[in-house]
Design an enzyme around this catalytic site. Structure first.
Site, PDB file in Angstrom:
ATOM      1  N   ASN A   1      42.473  41.779  48.009  1.00 18.15           N
ATOM      2  CA  ASN A   1      41.891  42.589  46.942  1.00 18.15           C
ATOM      3  C   ASN A   1      41.905  44.079  47.260  1.00 18.15           C
ATOM      4  OD1 ASN A   1      39.973  41.101  48.722  1.00 18.15           O
ATOM      5  ND2 ASN A   1      38.520  42.606  47.945  1.00 18.15           N
TER       6      ASN A   1
ATOM      7  N   SER B   1      38.970  33.533  39.326  1.00 21.94           N
ATOM      8  CA  SER B   1      37.782  34.093  38.691  1.00 21.94           C
ATOM      9  C   SER B   1      38.134  34.704  37.341  1.00 21.94           C
ATOM     10  CB  SER B   1      37.175  35.157  39.607  1.00 21.94           C
ATOM     11  OG  SER B   1      36.153  35.849  38.920  1.00 21.94           O
TER      12      SER B   1
ATOM     13  N   HIS C   1      36.723  37.151  35.520  1.00 20.39           N
ATOM     14  CA  HIS C   1      36.632  38.586  35.233  1.00 20.39           C
ATOM     15  C   HIS C   1      37.726  39.430  35.880  1.00 20.39           C
ATOM     16  CE1 HIS C   1      34.562  40.377  38.890  1.00 20.39           C
ATOM     17  NE2 HIS C   1      34.315  39.104  39.111  1.00 20.39           N
TER      18      HIS C   1
ATOM     19  N   CYS D   1      32.309  45.175  46.565  1.00 18.71           N
ATOM     20  CA  CYS D   1      31.187  44.513  47.213  1.00 18.71           C
ATOM     21  C   CYS D   1      30.685  45.294  48.413  1.00 18.71           C
ATOM     22  CB  CYS D   1      31.605  43.119  47.636  1.00 18.71           C
ATOM     23  SG  CYS D   1      32.581  42.308  46.374  1.00 18.71           S
TER      24      CYS D   1
HETATM   25  C1  LIG Z   1      36.509  39.356  43.053  1.00 19.98           C
HETATM   26  C2  LIG Z   1      36.993  38.477  44.141  1.00 19.98           C
HETATM   27  C3  LIG Z   1      36.276  37.320  44.514  1.00 19.98           C
HETATM   28  C4  LIG Z   1      34.947  36.970  43.921  1.00 19.98           C
HETATM   29  O1  LIG Z   1      35.026  36.538  42.593  1.00 19.98           O
HETATM   30  P1  LIG Z   1      33.649  36.547  41.743  1.00 19.98           P
HETATM   31  O2  LIG Z   1      34.010  35.846  40.476  1.00 19.98           O
HETATM   32  O3  LIG Z   1      33.305  37.986  41.533  1.00 19.98           O
HETATM   33  O4  LIG Z   1      32.643  35.815  42.537  1.00 19.98           O
HETATM   34  C5  LIG Z   1      36.803  36.539  45.508  1.00 19.98           C
HETATM   35  N1  LIG Z   1      37.970  36.839  46.100  1.00 19.98           N
HETATM   36  C6  LIG Z   1      38.691  37.907  45.762  1.00 19.98           C
HETATM   37  C7  LIG Z   1      39.981  38.174  46.456  1.00 19.98           C
HETATM   38  C8  LIG Z   1      38.222  38.776  44.780  1.00 19.98           C
HETATM   39  O5  LIG Z   1      38.931  39.869  44.475  1.00 19.98           O
END
Ligand SMILES: *Cc1c(COP(=O)(O)O)cnc(C)c1O
Length: 387
Positions: free
Chosen positions: A154, A202, A204, A328
């Site tokens: 990410n 996920s 979003h 985060c």
């Molecule tokens: C955003 C993200 C998550 C967490 O997903 P949520 O739906 O926000 O809990 C986990 N892993 C990666 C690589 C992410 O970018």
């Protein structure tokens, strides 16, 4: 404070705008169609049918069977559920293999498990952000319950060779989970052709709302639920379904499947123009991580001689949203664990910013960012040099 209209949103790895077509699809399920999908009467069963359509749409995007799609509350829950289930399979297999560059959903969970006595092997990465596959192979033993390795990072966008990794893990007889939250909708793949046991995604990060996710569970795998209670999701995830958001996620997956090739080209062009523009206009900028094996939408840039926190504040004042490390970790002044794992010193890690593009970005966003960012970088450097 800038208004929403002059916002330049370059933080699509933190979250994405809900696609208007997704909002439209979702609305009736927030209003008139409020039935419980577990109710036997037609008013409930209509909702249940919509959930099954959503499941089919997700399955079509990831190349799985609909029955392998388990709806959860987020990517983090999916990851927790995969780890929990793998550890419940065999008392004699309690070892976990993961990497030092995972998202906190995996990282913090494995740190906690390590504190509780589970042996954890943390694979390091080289300066490109890549793991050593030989080291991975050697790390897996007869006691390994699970190998959990993200597909795309990410922070840097660096992608791991997940098919090869899945082959190695299968060969060694362990269970494999991949956090594909940043991959889904950006890179096409079909799980039916891969040796992956669990995959997390996920909503979003994919133009669906926050608070909905999926855990793919290979149909041959014995699954132990993380949330226990009611019999929802075929007894695999208790709790009344977030119906509107699940239906929204289904729509988002349908759109992603239709647009994935076009969208990857679109964001890659924006990322390329942005990156080249910054490198041409600002001295001493370096790209963090493997420039070849990476997502089409992400660039992590080390601006020499700046504090990224100072840059972020000034960019915010000009309406530019981007990030230092992952969302985060914002607010903590710790340098990114990903950039540190890549062997970068604190100065490089603290002077790095991530820009991530998406479906709704335009060439005008890039042009505006290329006017503002060099000016801000110069300002921050001047202040730093005077201090
Ligand atoms: C955003 C993200 C998550 C967490 O997903 P949520 O739906 O926000 O809990 C986990 N892993 C990666 C690589 C992410 O970018």
């Amino acid at each position: 404070m800038s208004t929403a209209s002059d916002l330049i949103y370059l933080d699509n790895n933190a979250t994405t705008r809900v696609d208007p077509a997704v909002v439209e699809e979702m609305l009736p399920w927030l209003s008139e169609n409020y039935g419980n999908p577990s109710s036997g009467y037609r008013f409930g069963q209509k909702v249940n049918a919509a959930l099954e359509t959503a499941r089919e749409r997700v399955a079509a995007l990831i190349g799985s069977e609909p029955g392998e799609v388990l709806f959860t509350s987020c990517g983090t829950e999916s990851t927790n559920a995969a780890i929990h289930s793998a550890l419940a399979m065999d008392r004699d297999r309690q070892h976990i293999v993961t990497t030092r560059v995972e998202h906190s959903a995996t990282l913090k969970t494995c740190e906690l498990l390590a504190k509780r006595g589970h042996p954890v092997t943390w694979l390091g990465v080289n300066s490109d952000g890549q793991i050593d596959l030989g080291e991975l192979e050697r790390a897996i033993t007869d006691e390994t319950a699970l190998v959990s390795i993200m597909w795309a990072n990410n922070e840097t966008g660096v992608t791991f060779p997940i098919e090869k990794i899945a082959d190695i893990v299968r060969e060694k007889g362990a269970v494999f989970h991949t956090d594909a939250v940043q991959t889904v909708g950006k890179i096409p793949f079909a799980l039916r052709d891969m040796k992956v046991n669990f995959l997390s995604l996920s909503g979003h990060k994919l133009h669906a709302p926050k608070g909905v996710g999926v855990l793919y569970v290979n149909r041959r795998l014995k699954f132990t639920p993380f949330l226990t209670g009611g019999g929802q999701e075929g007894g695999r995830r208790a709790g009344t379904e977030n119906t509107a958001s699940i239906i929204a996620l289904g729509k988002a997956c349908e759109i992603a499947a239709q647009q994935i090739a076009h969208e990857a080209t679109h964001v890659k062009k924006l990322r390329g123009d942005f990156e080249n523009g910054i490198l041409a206009r600002v001295e001493g900028v370096r790209i963090n991580g493997d420039p070849v094996n990476r997502l089409p939408n992400t660039t992590s840039l080390a601006f020499g001689g700046v504090e990224s926190e100072a840059m972020l504040m000034l960019l915010d004042q000009r309406g530019i949203c981007c990030s230092a490390g992952s969302a985060c970790t914002t607010g903590q002044h710790e340098p990114s664990h990903v950039l540190r794992a890549m062997g970068y010193d604190d100065t490089r890690a603290r002077g790095s910013l991530r820009f991530s593009f998406g479906r709704f970005n335009t060439p005008a966003d890039v042009a505006r960012a290329l006017e503002i960012i060099p000016e801000i970088a110069e300002k921050v450097r001047r202040v730093a040099a005077a201090a």
